[in-house]
Scaffold this motif. Structure first.
Motif, PDB file in Angstrom:
ATOM      1  N   LYS A   1     -10.353  11.634  11.603  1.00  0.00           N
ATOM      2  CA  LYS A   1      -9.341  11.305  10.595  1.00  0.00           C
ATOM      3  C   LYS A   1      -8.200  12.301  10.700  1.00  0.00           C
ATOM      4  N   PRO A   2      -6.957  11.956  10.428  1.00  0.00           N
ATOM      5  CA  PRO A   2      -6.510  10.603  10.097  1.00  0.00           C
ATOM      6  C   PRO A   2      -6.616   9.687  11.318  1.00  0.00           C
TER       7      PRO A   2
ATOM      8  N   LEU B   1       0.823  -1.213   0.000  1.00  0.00           N
ATOM      9  CA  LEU B   1       0.000   0.000   0.000  1.00  0.00           C
ATOM     10  C   LEU B   1       0.854   1.258   0.000  1.00  0.00           C
TER      11      LEU B   1
ATOM     12  N   PHE C   1      -5.543   3.170  13.466  1.00  0.00           N
ATOM     13  CA  PHE C   1      -6.314   1.984  13.096  1.00  0.00           C
ATOM     14  C   PHE C   1      -6.606   1.068  14.271  1.00  0.00           C
TER      15      PHE C   1
ATOM     16  N   LEU D   1      -6.868   1.528   2.667  1.00  0.00           N
ATOM     17  CA  LEU D   1      -6.275   1.382   3.999  1.00  0.00           C
ATOM     18  C   LEU D   1      -7.145   0.525   4.915  1.00  0.00           C
TER      19      LEU D   1
ATOM     20  N   ASP E   1     -17.397  14.667   4.830  1.00  0.00           N
ATOM     21  CA  ASP E   1     -17.121  15.648   3.792  1.00  0.00           C
ATOM     22  C   ASP E   1     -17.003  14.967   2.433  1.00  0.00           C
TER      23      ASP E   1
ATOM     24  N   ASP F   1      -8.232   6.126  -1.034  1.00  0.00           N
ATOM     25  CA  ASP F   1      -7.183   5.769  -0.077  1.00  0.00           C
ATOM     26  C   ASP F   1      -7.766   5.143   1.183  1.00  0.00           C
TER      27      ASP F   1
ATOM     28  N   LYS G   1      -4.728  15.046   3.399  1.00  0.00           N
ATOM     29  CA  LYS G   1      -4.697  15.153   4.850  1.00  0.00           C
ATOM     30  C   LYS G   1      -5.256  13.871   5.483  1.00  0.00           C
ATOM     31  N   GLY G   2      -6.370  13.391   4.931  1.00  0.00           N
ATOM     32  CA  GLY G   2      -7.005  12.200   5.495  1.00  0.00           C
ATOM     33  C   GLY G   2      -6.198  10.939   5.240  1.00  0.00           C
ATOM     34  N   ALA G   3      -5.517  10.887   4.102  1.00  0.00           N
ATOM     35  CA  ALA G   3      -4.889   9.636   3.699  1.00  0.00           C
ATOM     36  C   ALA G   3      -3.460   9.468   4.202  1.00  0.00           C
TER      37      ALA G   3
ATOM     38  N   ASP H   1     -15.559   9.120   0.061  1.00  0.00           N
ATOM     39  CA  ASP H   1     -15.205   9.453  -1.319  1.00  0.00           C
ATOM     40  C   ASP H   1     -13.726   9.229  -1.625  1.00  0.00           C
ATOM     41  N   SER H   2     -12.918   8.944  -0.589  1.00  0.00           N
ATOM     42  CA  SER H   2     -11.487   8.767  -0.823  1.00  0.00           C
ATOM     43  C   SER H   2     -11.121   7.302  -1.040  1.00  0.00           C
TER      44      SER H   2
ATOM     45  N   ARG I   1      -0.253  13.472  -7.723  1.00  0.00           N
ATOM     46  CA  ARG I   1      -0.979  14.369  -6.818  1.00  0.00           C
ATOM     47  C   ARG I   1      -0.315  15.737  -6.776  1.00  0.00           C
TER      48      ARG I   1
ATOM     49  N   GLY J   1     -12.630  13.971   8.979  1.00  0.00           N
ATOM     50  CA  GLY J   1     -11.577  14.942   9.230  1.00  0.00           C
ATOM     51  C   GLY J   1     -12.158  16.244   9.770  1.00  0.00           C
TER      52      GLY J   1
ATOM     53  N   TYR K   1      -1.019   6.042   5.762  1.00  0.00           N
ATOM     54  CA  TYR K   1       0.097   5.348   5.124  1.00  0.00           C
ATOM     55  C   TYR K   1       1.397   5.531   5.914  1.00  0.00           C
TER      56      TYR K   1
ATOM     57  N   HIS L   1      -7.481  18.194   1.218  1.00  0.00           N
ATOM     58  CA  HIS L   1      -8.304  17.490   2.206  1.00  0.00           C
ATOM     59  C   HIS L   1      -8.103  15.972   2.107  1.00  0.00           C
ATOM     60  N   GLN L   2      -8.103  15.466   0.874  1.00  0.00           N
ATOM     61  CA  GLN L   2      -7.916  14.014   0.686  1.00  0.00           C
ATOM     62  C   GLN L   2      -6.543  13.566   1.165  1.00  0.00           C
TER      63      GLN L   2
ATOM     64  N   GLY M   1      -1.591  10.177   6.768  1.00  0.00           N
ATOM     65  CA  GLY M   1      -1.346   9.600   8.092  1.00  0.00           C
ATOM     66  C   GLY M   1      -1.569   8.097   8.085  1.00  0.00           C
TER      67      GLY M   1
END
Lengths: 116, 317
Positions: free
Chosen positions: B115-116, A27, B119, B27, B65, B23, A62-64, B20-21, A38, B94, A68, A59-60, A66
């Motif tokens: 978020k983040p 991943l 897990f 994950l 969001d 990623d 930011k969420g992703a 919508d993500s 990106r 988030g 990884y 925003h995406q 962390g």
């Protein structure tokens, strides 16, 4: 007379916190390999003044990030997003976040899956 | 419908992820691999709503969001829809302001994860939400079960009957209701004692359950009275099932009183065509027929075919 130019400094790679986790290896690899895309998208959005796209992209990220194992990258993306949300006028907003975008792009270029 | 089969949750509950993500989906798939759950991933909130309705997952993980429709609206619609309002929702977002959290809980979310996410934290919160959901389901099933016989109780029957009668009114498909009453039950109690009476009720429940089909709902209606709801069954076929049950009861040998046979009388009412949406008409007609069976000497089945105007004449089967 010769003088040698020093080689350009190689940026220190930024490794994932989960780089030793076998369950995550694949991943992280796909995340870092997609980062250049990106970055391109972010720079294009900045260049063309597309604030709402930039908001969504940061925003995406930011969420992703962390998830990884790149929390600093996620925080940098968060600063871009927050900066955009703080100012209503797009031109002022883009000017205000220029430095945050540079920092984010720098981290993205340094992010590495650890193996080359 | 056997209560014992519906009581237990799936071994691998379905968890619907609406985010919508891409990623996040990737994950979660990796991080929840060890959990005993089936992940269904959706990036479009509208598609999420329709999957929630068609698959009724055990849990929804919902992002706030999202472009197109925000998560609060998705949550509102999930909670406003009868088929999905009971599904627990964990908001994963988030957007972490206090007001967002309060709104999420007020709209019916069971938990809120920022978020983040960590897990490990998400995993334990997921387990906890699934556990509470399973216990609530068990509780609501228990409230519909009869303690002595393990059959469905009257409350469950009333609810299922009105559902079935309205379905039958719409579709014109056949359905039938049968009431069975143990003959001379008071005398069994008086002669052999209440434990023997209870054993008879339990034995009757066992025979009813064995002789009925999976699609039938067998319920204890009260006292020594049982009621069977038979969807997609013509009255004549329902009467044939009851006749089979009657014979099985008559043939049974009772350990506490081998010398004493037990019999039951039956009243059946049903329709083979569209009937007005009137649940009480079925029960009243079946009850009248039970009375006819008792009057005629007990240990028999009486059946009525209700006409579209809900009138019918009794006929001994």
């Amino acid at each position: 007379m010769t003088h040698s130019t020093p080689p350009p400094p190689t940026p220190s790679p930024l490794l994932s916190e989960f780089s030793n986790d076998p369950e995550m290896a694949e991943l992280i690899e796909s995340f870092t390999s997609e980062l250049p895309e990106r970055v391109q998208a972010i720079l294009a959005a900045v260049g063309e003044g597309r604030v709402s796209d930039l908001k969504r992209l940061s925003h995406q990220l930011k969420g992703a990030a962390g998830g990884y194992g790149f929390p600093t990258l996620g925080e940098a993306a968060g600063r871009v997003e927050d900066g955009l949300r703080a100012t209503a006028d797009p031109t002022t907003a883009l000017k205000a976040i220029a430095e945050d975008v540079r920092a984010l792009v720098d981290l993205c270029t340094r992010a590495s899956a650890g193996k080359s | 419908m056997d209560p014992t089969t519906t009581q237990l949750e799936d071994a691998r509950p379905t968890v619907l992820v609406i985010d919508d993500s891409a990623d996040v989906h990737r994950l979660l798939k990796a991080r929840l691999k060890q959990e005993e759950v089936e992940l269904v991933s959706v990036t479009d909130p509208r598609e999420g709503l329709s999957i929630a309705a068609s698959q009724t997952p055990a849990l929804v993980l919902l992002d706030l969001d999202m472009p197109g429709m925000d998560g609060f609206e998705v949550l509102r619609q999930l909670k406003d829809t009868p088929g999905t309002h009971h599904i627990p929702v964990i908001v994963v977002s988030g957007m972490t302001s206090m007001q967002d959290k309060v709104t999420a809980f007020e709209l019916g979310a069971v938990d809120f994860v920022c978020k983040p996410f960590e897990f490990t934290e998400l995993r334990v919160r997921l387990r906890s939400a699934l556990r509470v959901h399973r216990l609530l389901q068990m509780l609501s099933t228990r409230a519909q079960l009869d303690g002595l016989t393990g059959l469905w109780n009257r409350a469950y029957f009333d609810q299922r009957l009105s559902e079935e009668v309205s379905r039958c009114a719409r579709s014109g498909r056949p359905m039938a209701v049968a009431i069975a009453d143990c003959d001379h039950f008071k005398s069994i109690n008086d002669t052999f004692g209440h434990p023997a009476g209870d054993a008879v009720l339990q034995g009757l429940a066992k025979i009813l359950r064995r002789e009925c089909r999976n699609s039938d709902s067998v319920c204890r209606y009260g006292g020594e009275e049982f009621v069977i709801l038979m969807p997609d069954t013509k009255p004549a076929d329902a009467a044939a099932v009851c006749e089979r049950i009657r014979e099985a009861i008559e043939a049974a040998v009772w350990p506490r009183h081998p010398e004493r046979k037990v019999t039951a009388s039956f009243g059946v009412a049903g329709t083979s065509q569209a009937t007005p949406n009137n649940p009480t008409a079925f029960v009243d007609a079946a009850d009248k027929n039970l009375y006819v069976s008792k009057k005629a000497g007990r240990n028999r089945v009486t059946m009525t075919e209700l006409s579209p105007s809900l009138t019918g004449t009794a006929a001994a089967a």
